[in-house]
Scaffold this active site. Structure first.
Site, PDB file in Angstrom:
ATOM      1  N   ASP A 166       0.785  -0.944   0.391  1.00 21.61           N
ATOM      2  CA  ASP A 166      -0.060  -0.352   0.203  1.00 21.61           C
ATOM      3  C   ASP A 166       0.988   1.188   0.096  1.00 21.61           C
ATOM      4  OD1 ASP A 166      -2.079  -1.512   0.483  1.00 21.61           O
ATOM      5  OD2 ASP A 166      -2.300  -1.303   1.791  1.00 21.61           O
ATOM      6  N   ARG A 249     -10.447  10.802  11.555  1.00 19.13           N
ATOM      7  CA  ARG A 249     -11.263  11.079  11.964  1.00 19.13           C
ATOM      8  C   ARG A 249     -12.747  10.669  13.112  1.00 19.13           C
ATOM      9  NH1 ARG A 249     -11.798   5.117   8.060  1.00 19.13           N
ATOM     10  NH2 ARG A 249     -10.076   6.294   6.243  1.00 19.13           N
ATOM     11  N   VAL A 305      -4.296   3.596   4.401  1.00 21.93           N
ATOM     12  CA  VAL A 305      -2.615   3.367   5.167  1.00 21.93           C
ATOM     13  C   VAL A 305      -2.277   4.149   4.035  1.00 21.93           C
ATOM     14  CG1 VAL A 305      -0.693   1.747   4.998  1.00 21.93           C
ATOM     15  CG2 VAL A 305      -2.947   1.282   6.279  1.00 21.93           C
ATOM     16  N   ALA A 306      -2.566   4.219   2.452  1.00 16.84           N
ATOM     17  CA  ALA A 306      -1.885   5.286   1.902  1.00 16.84           C
ATOM     18  C   ALA A 306      -3.326   5.726   0.897  1.00 16.84           C
ATOM     19  CB  ALA A 306      -1.463   4.419   0.633  1.00 16.84           C
ATOM     20  N   ALA A 307      -3.377   6.304  -0.517  1.00 16.60           N
ATOM     21  CA  ALA A 307      -4.977   6.653  -0.705  1.00 16.60           C
ATOM     22  C   ALA A 307      -5.876   5.607  -0.610  1.00 16.60           C
ATOM     23  CB  ALA A 307      -4.551   6.846  -2.330  1.00 16.60           C
ATOM     24  N   PHE A 309      -9.450   3.632  -1.748  1.00 12.97           N
ATOM     25  CA  PHE A 309     -10.091   3.004  -2.617  1.00 12.97           C
ATOM     26  C   PHE A 309     -10.954   2.973  -3.016  1.00 12.97           C
ATOM     27  CE2 PHE A 309      -6.208  -0.352  -1.724  1.00 12.97           C
ATOM     28  CZ  PHE A 309      -5.856  -0.841  -3.100  1.00 12.97           C
ATOM     29  N   ARG A 310     -11.717   3.767  -2.036  1.00 14.68           N
ATOM     30  CA  ARG A 310     -12.837   4.535  -2.117  1.00 14.68           C
ATOM     31  C   ARG A 310     -13.396   5.812  -2.437  1.00 14.68           C
ATOM     32  NH1 ARG A 310     -15.860   5.012   3.821  1.00 14.68           N
ATOM     33  NH2 ARG A 310     -15.741   2.973   4.037  1.00 14.68           N
TER      34      ARG A 310
END
Length: 422
Positions: A166, A249, A305-307, A309-310
């Site tokens: 990731d 968050r 963790v990185a960009a 996927f959503r």
């Protein structure tokens, strides 16, 4: 009789004045691309329940600037709409001494083994790599290989390193292809379209136990959900579901608890969950499929963790995407324009309450940005465009790093063949 004539005259005068006024189409679906005729509406008393007009004005100005900048952009029909990211990624490498880079290529097998990367070779339009038991995340490789095999006939002989972790590798002397990288740390990795467009997407508990699924299928699924929840039927609240991978968050979840009229933001379990303390003191919320998100007008995207996927999935709901932070990117992020396709939020979420109030009180404008974001992803982030990006990326890679000597298949490497559709 005189009184009657006066009334008739006044009525005729009123009708004439009304006929001169512009007709206003109040439907979101038929809204014009010009936001300027809307501006006076934003400052009416009924649309400014709790904030002064100057609060809304700063957001309107940002949207106006985005509108003007967007109109000044043009696309080159001979290249992928995302090609500028390829140019940007290779700009670092074009300024490095090729002789030093070629020395690293001489030890490429050792680099792949040490850093646990996948070394791909293309020889005579065939694809080779390490044996499957040496792969870290085989399903991620399967997703990558789907596209490589689709374009294999267009590619010259070459070899390249692909990172399926990731996080990026950020190597200064040898190029490595990664799906995501950090802008703030100036990672040198070259971005490629994530494996999850086809296979190897993240598994999410009971709703996506084997991964989110192919992009071409999810596009259709989310488009149906969008049609079931058009803008006028969506709930005028923000929405977020996700695990507590980061305390970034927390402010959103806490705001939801104190102001449920603004948003519904709750933590779900992840693999590390042990007690309610891991979900900020509340029991974990149930997981939902992405199409259930579409019933809300405002959808939040955070990095993982990185960009994330959503992100691309959220746009297809036809909801307004509120994208938190600007550090981690995938290859298509650069073409998403803040305040035109989505609304950006600072990582500390300091302005999130104001933004939600602004969206609630300026519904037509929020709906317009939502539609622009959805249309861009729907029209441009297709499976064909992903394949085209792979092709352009590897041809550019070959132009810079291709070597004159013949490439010989590495010992114990296996040929990659097409697999059944996931």
């Amino acid at each position: 009789m005189v009184l009657f004539n006066v009334h008739v005259g006044a009525l005729i005068t009123s009708l004439l004045l009304l006929s001169l006024l512009p007709k206003i189409d109040s439907s979101i679906e038929n809204e014009s691309g010009d936001i300027y005729h809307e501006k006076t509406k934003y400052f009416r008393e009924e649309n400014d329940i709790s904030k002064s007009s100057s609060t809304w004005d700063k957001y309107v100005k940002l949207i106006e600037i985005a509108e003007r900048n967007h109109r000044n952009q043009t696309d080159d029909n001979d290249r992928s709409v995302f090609h500028e990211q390829i140019d940007r990624d290779f700009s670092y490498w074009k300024n490095q001494p090729m002789s030093e880079i070629q020395k690293q290529f001489d030890t490429i097998v050792s680099i792949a083994k040490t850093r646990r990367l996948t070394l791909y070779q293309i020889i005579d339009h065939r694809l080779y790599r390490q044996a499957e038991d040496e792969l870290i995340f085989p399903a991620r490789n399967y997703g990558i290989e789907h596209f490589l095999l689709n374009i294999i006939d267009s590619l010259p002989d070459m070899e390249f390193l692909i990172n399926t972790y990731d996080w990026p590798q950020n190597q200064l002397n040898i190029p490595i292809l990664s799906f995501s990288k950090s802008l703030f740390s100036h990672d040198t990795d070259i971005l490629y379209p994530a494996w999850s467009f086809w296979d190897g997407g993240p598994a999410l508990g009971s709703v996506y136990p084997t991964g989110i699924g192919r992009w071409d299928i999810m596009r259709q699924t989310l488009n149906k959900a969008r049609q079931s929840y058009p803008w006028t039927k969506k709930e005028s609240r923000g929405f977020f579901r996700g695990s507590r991978t980061s305390s970034e968050r927390d402010p959103l979840v806490l705001l939801s608890r104190s102001h449920p009229e603004l948003l519904d933001a709750q933590y779900t379990k992840n693999q590390a969950w042990k007690s309610d303390a891991d979900t900020l003191g509340y029991p974990p919320a149930g997981e939902l499929k992405h199409e259930a998100f579409c019933q809300f007008k405002y959808l939040f995207n955070f990095r993982g963790v990185a960009a994330s996927f959503r992100l691309r999935h959220l746009f297809l709901c036809g909801s307004l995407v509120l994208h938190v932070g600007s550090d981690w990117i995938e290859y298509f992020y650069d073409r998403l324009e803040p305040w035109y396709h989505y609304i950006p939020l600072e990582t500390d979420l300091s302005d999130v309450e104001n933004i939600l109030l602004f969206a609630q009180n300026n519904d037509r404008l929020a709906g317009k940005i939502a539609r622009q974001g959805r249309d861009f992803i729907w029209n441009h982030l297709t499976m064909d465009s992903v394949e085209l990006y792979w092709k352009e990326l590897l041809l550019e890679y070959y132009k810079l790093f291709g070597i004159e000597k013949s490439i010989v298949k590495k010992s114990k490497f296996v040929q990659v063949h097409r697999r059944p559709k996931p």
